[in-house]
Design an enzyme around this catalytic site. Structure first.
Site, PDB file in Angstrom:
ATOM      1  N   PRO A   2      13.336  32.395  53.822  1.00 53.63           N
ATOM      2  CG  PRO A   2      15.196  33.667  54.221  1.00 53.63           C
ATOM      3  CD  PRO A   2      14.869  32.092  53.984  1.00 53.63           C
ATOM      4  CD  GLU A   3       7.136  32.124  51.747  1.00 56.14           C
ATOM      5  OE1 GLU A   3       6.051  32.583  51.072  1.00 56.14           O
ATOM      6  OE2 GLU A   3       6.949  30.837  52.177  1.00 56.14           O
TER       7      GLU A   3
END
Length: 274
Positions: A2-3
């Site tokens: 996840p960014e």
């Protein structure tokens, strides 16, 4: 992994269910994730009211009067707000139980199949060592083209690696760095110190635009990430270069290329990016 948009989507999803609610208990089904879980998490959180849910870079902080739980989703971590009787799965490692309200009791559940995430502790009035040397948030006024230009002088590393350096700016991960560099027309392999002030101004603006749009679209689902309500993010439909090696550029038709920079796959259009 996840960014920033995925983590911000998670924060926005869980915050309304947590802020102002008192923690009744903490269940730790294992003593560690990526690192050992500090004893303060189980000893101090019960009885405390969650005052704020903050995101710093890709970390989430649950703030209380006695300290803050610091969470990172790692590669496969997911946070969801669930009923207390929700079945427990193999990778459901942490439950933070919340007092009942008009909608009933709830638990905040941390699920992490690969256990690269973390749950740590930050005492009040301190900054955790993982957060001490971070650069500015990309969606604030502290981040702009002038900052990038000044910090890049004399640097020979590829501009994409420079943009992904958390000491320069936080949260611009692999996907969004590739997309921003395409939008700004900058070859990701170019030496950071060779990019002009004007081009950095455009790059900073594109970083802000793309991250803001990705947050509104719910993030990017590639393999493991789904947002707190169980639905995928939809920014993946907007990707211009990332994951599109060999496919035609949507701007000029040239085949998208891929190269490995800093052990990460990098995608760019050789015609549009110089």
């Amino acid at each position: 992994m996840p960014e920033l948009p995925e983590v911000e989507t998670t924060r926005r999803g869980i915050a309304p269910h947590l802020i102002g609610r008192r923690i009744t208990s903490v269940v730790l089904r294992r003593p560690d994730l990526r690192w050992p879980i500090p004893p303060e998490v189980g000893a101090l959180l019960p009885g405390q009211r969650i005052e704020e849910v903050e995101r710093r870079a890709k970390y989430l902080l649950l703030h209380t009067q006695v300290g803050s739980a610091l969470l990172h989703l790692g590669m496969t971590g997911v946070l969801r707000v669930l009923p207390p009787d929700a079945p427990v799965g193999k990778h459901d490692h942490v439950d933070i139980a919340l007092e009942a309200t008009t909608v009933g009791a709830r638990i905040l559940r941390f699920t992490d199949a690969r256990r690269f995430g973390c749950l740590l502790w930050q005492p009040p009035g301190t900054t955790h060592e993982l957060l001490e040397n971070l650069g500015p948030e990309p969606l604030t006024d502290a981040f702009d083209g002038d900052l990038l230009w000044h910090l890049s002088r004399g640097r020979t590393a590829a501009v994409k690696l420079f943009l992904m350096d958390n000491a320069v700016v936080v949260g611009v991960g692999n996907i969004y760095a590739s997309e921003a560099l395409f939008a700004a027309g900058i070859d990701p392999r170019r030496a950071a110190g060779s990019v002009s002030r004007a081009r950095y101004a455009r790059l900073a603006a594109e970083v802000k635009r793309i991250l803001a749009w990705a947050i509104e679209r719910g993030g990017t689902t590639l393999r493991d990430f789904i947002n707190p309500d169980g639905m995928p993010g939809y920014f993946v439909r907007e990707l211009q270069v990332y994951g599109r090696e060999g496919e035609p550029c949507r701007t000029c038709g040239t085949a998208i290329r891929q190269v490995v920079l800093g052990q990460r796959s990098t995608f760019w259009c050789p015609r549009c990016q110089k």
